[in-house]
Design a protein around this motif. Structure first.
Motif, PDB file in Angstrom:
ATOM      1  N   ASN A 174       0.765  -1.150   0.038  1.00 31.43           N
ATOM      2  CA  ASN A 174       0.090  -0.110   0.089  1.00 31.43           C
ATOM      3  C   ASN A 174       0.999   1.345  -0.113  1.00 31.43           C
ATOM      4  OD1 ASN A 174      -2.421  -1.201   0.072  1.00 31.43           O
ATOM      5  ND2 ASN A 174      -2.825  -1.235   2.071  1.00 31.43           N
ATOM      6  N   GLU A 180       1.817   6.463 -10.012  1.00 33.19           N
ATOM      7  CA  GLU A 180       0.597   6.919  -9.090  1.00 33.19           C
ATOM      8  C   GLU A 180       0.856   8.068  -8.132  1.00 33.19           C
ATOM      9  OE1 GLU A 180      -1.112   2.377  -8.220  1.00 33.19           O
ATOM     10  OE2 GLU A 180       0.977   3.244  -7.021  1.00 33.19           O
ATOM     11  N   GLN A 311      -7.429  11.486   2.539  1.00 37.15           N
ATOM     12  CA  GLN A 311      -8.460  10.623   2.325  1.00 37.15           C
ATOM     13  C   GLN A 311      -9.512  11.474   1.393  1.00 37.15           C
ATOM     14  OE1 GLN A 311      -8.270   7.391   2.669  1.00 37.15           O
ATOM     15  NE2 GLN A 311      -6.390   7.607   3.628  1.00 37.15           N
ATOM     16  N   LYS A 315     -10.003   9.748  -2.438  1.00 38.21           N
ATOM     17  CA  LYS A 315     -11.340   9.354  -2.931  1.00 38.21           C
ATOM     18  C   LYS A 315     -11.508   9.927  -4.458  1.00 38.21           C
ATOM     19  CE  LYS A 315     -13.774   9.397   1.550  1.00 38.21           C
ATOM     20  NZ  LYS A 315     -14.821   9.915   2.276  1.00 38.21           N
ATOM     21  N   LYS A 318      -9.599   7.582  -6.671  1.00 40.48           N
ATOM     22  CA  LYS A 318     -10.431   6.378  -7.121  1.00 40.48           C
ATOM     23  C   LYS A 318      -9.319   5.234  -7.166  1.00 40.48           C
ATOM     24  CE  LYS A 318     -14.079   8.593  -9.314  1.00 40.48           C
ATOM     25  NZ  LYS A 318     -14.848   8.661 -10.649  1.00 40.48           N
ATOM     26  N   THR A 319      -8.640   4.803  -6.208  1.00 40.02           N
ATOM     27  CA  THR A 319      -7.660   3.861  -6.065  1.00 40.02           C
ATOM     28  C   THR A 319      -8.146   2.649  -5.122  1.00 40.02           C
ATOM     29  OG1 THR A 319      -5.413   3.115  -5.820  1.00 40.02           O
ATOM     30  CG2 THR A 319      -6.191   5.010  -4.624  1.00 40.02           C
ATOM     31  N   ASP A 320      -7.917   1.429  -5.323  1.00 41.83           N
ATOM     32  CA  ASP A 320      -8.139   0.316  -4.220  1.00 41.83           C
ATOM     33  C   ASP A 320      -7.198   0.462  -2.972  1.00 41.83           C
ATOM     34  OD1 ASP A 320     -10.468  -0.330  -5.700  1.00 41.83           O
ATOM     35  OD2 ASP A 320      -9.131  -1.930  -6.602  1.00 41.83           O
ATOM     36  N   LYS A 321      -5.770   0.958  -3.396  1.00 40.52           N
ATOM     37  CA  LYS A 321      -4.853   1.129  -2.284  1.00 40.52           C
ATOM     38  C   LYS A 321      -5.280   1.725  -0.878  1.00 40.52           C
ATOM     39  CE  LYS A 321      -0.813   0.213  -4.988  1.00 40.52           C
ATOM     40  NZ  LYS A 321       0.221   0.732  -5.662  1.00 40.52           N
ATOM     41  N   HIS A 322      -5.033   1.346   0.203  1.00 40.10           N
ATOM     42  CA  HIS A 322      -5.274   2.010   1.221  1.00 40.10           C
ATOM     43  C   HIS A 322      -3.944   2.954   1.791  1.00 40.10           C
ATOM     44  CE1 HIS A 322      -6.717   2.986   5.313  1.00 40.10           C
ATOM     45  NE2 HIS A 322      -5.737   2.612   6.074  1.00 40.10           N
TER      46      HIS A 322
END
Length: 389
Positions: A174, A180, A311, A315, A318-322
């Protein structure tokens, strides 16, 4: 044979202990303060039995502070300079409490209580160092028969409450790779709140821990050499804007200096210049403490506030990474690895005391770096491979 006498309403015993082998003089053991003659007799009988068995210890009234210096002199002749320095530093934590206290009167309960208190102030490794030092001091005192009981025996290590983020706690996958990170910073430039670009760019380009970042002051940046001096961290468990503490980093490795990218230095210069207007506009309420990342009243942002602003941007991305503020630290290390920076220099910049921590992250390199390493290896051995085919 013991003799007894009543003195000022209490009883005293006097025992002949024979000749002192060093002074060649006859010595006596005496103790007063017993309420009854029977109590004095019972104690005298025990002392006589210890003398007979050769296990009697005449406890010293030497203070802990004085004996520590005696022990250190003894230790200096048997250890490396670096080890002596470590013991001197760790021992100071015990001297702070017991410098003028008799060595022989320090109990197990006192020792446990002292180290329990220190466990709330220092790291696991430093507490271990303090205990190791204490054990060595009291073992030596017992060897010299200056104390009867060793207060470090049966010591129970307290559960440690960590104030620092463990490098292992953030899942290594992560973090943001180079593409990115570019996407994120461009998004921050376009849609971020005031100060976001500087904050997150500095995090990504420096690899600072979030507590180290928000505690930065103008005096920590040398704009002539582009160096940042990391010497403190921000601690605020209640996330109250005014109720924070600046703590000394828990490890020696965390205190460090390294160069920042010229781009970050330029962003910092522009921010400091612009922030002077904020200071002037709010001069009646502004508490100038020298913080770079300060609000309209001069206070640094809480870690929670930084996380909320991050955060908000994630949002939009739009990524799945935390991704957390600490993730930028791993991002920075992965980019240093891609840039072929030596592992020792990465460790120094990151402030890892133990190189194992750096190596754990090193083994989780980006896919691009792994592929690049394979290609470089194949190319380097291509001539040999052709001959073997």
């Amino acid at each position: 044979m013991a003799h007894f006498r009543e003195k000022n309403g209490s009883w005293e015993y006097i025992i002949s202990a024979g000749k002192d082998p060093i002074t060649n003089r006859y010595t006596k053991i005496r103790k007063s303060g017993f309420r009854t003659k029977t109590a004095a007799k019972n104690e005298a009988r025990r002392i006589e039995e210890e003398l007979k068995q050769g296990i009697y210890v005449k406890e010293s009234l030497t203070t802990f502070g004085d004996f520590f210096q005696q022990w250190l002199t003894h230790y200096e002749k048997r250890a490396k300079i670096s080890s002596v320095r470590a013991r001197r530093i760790a021992g100071k934590r015990l001297i702070d409490d017991w410098e003028h206290y008799p060595l022989s009167r320090i109990t197990m309960a006192m020792y446990q209580e002292r180290l329990d208190k220190l466990s709330t102030q220092f790291s696991v490794n430093y507490l271990d160092s303090i205990h190791t030092t204490g054990r060595m001091v009291f073992n030596h005192a017992q060897k010299l028969k200056l104390i009867k009981f060793n207060p470090t025996e049966h010591y129970e290590k307290p559960r440690m409450v960590k104030d620092e983020v463990n490098e292992e706690e953030t899942p290594l996958e992560n973090f943001l790779d180079r593409d990115e990170l570019m996407e994120f910073l461009l998004l921050t430039k376009e849609s971020g709140l005031p100060g976001d670009l500087l904050l997150f760019t500095t995090l990504a380009y420096s690899g600072l821990r979030i507590g180290e970042l928000v505690s930065l002051k103008e005096s920590d940046i040398d704009f002539k050499t582009n160096e940042v001096n990391v010497n403190k961290t921000y601690y605020n468990p209640k996330n109250s804007i005014k109720e924070f503490k600046l703590l000394t980093p828990k490890t020696r490795g965390s205190v460090r200096k390294f160069e920042l990218d010229p781009f970050v230095i330029q962003l910092l210069k522009e921010h400091i210049k612009q922030h002077k207007e904020v200071k002037m506009k709010n001069r009646r309420v502004y508490k100038d403490q020298g913080f770079i990342f300060a609000d309209a009243q001069g206070y640094p942002p809480t870690v929670k506030k930084v996380a909320i602003r991050l955060q908000r941007l994630m949002k939009m991305m739009k990524t799945d990474k935390h991704i957390t503020p600490h993730s930028f630290r791993h991002t920075n290390i992965s980019l240093l690895i891609e840039a072929n920076v030596p592992i020792g220099e990465i460790q120094r910049r990151a402030g890892h005391t133990d190189i194992t921590t750096t190596m754990n992250i090193y083994t989780h390199m980006t896919k691009h770096t792994k592929s690049q390493a394979s290609d470089l290896f194949s190319s380097h051995l291509s001539e040999m491979t052709k001959k073997l085919q």
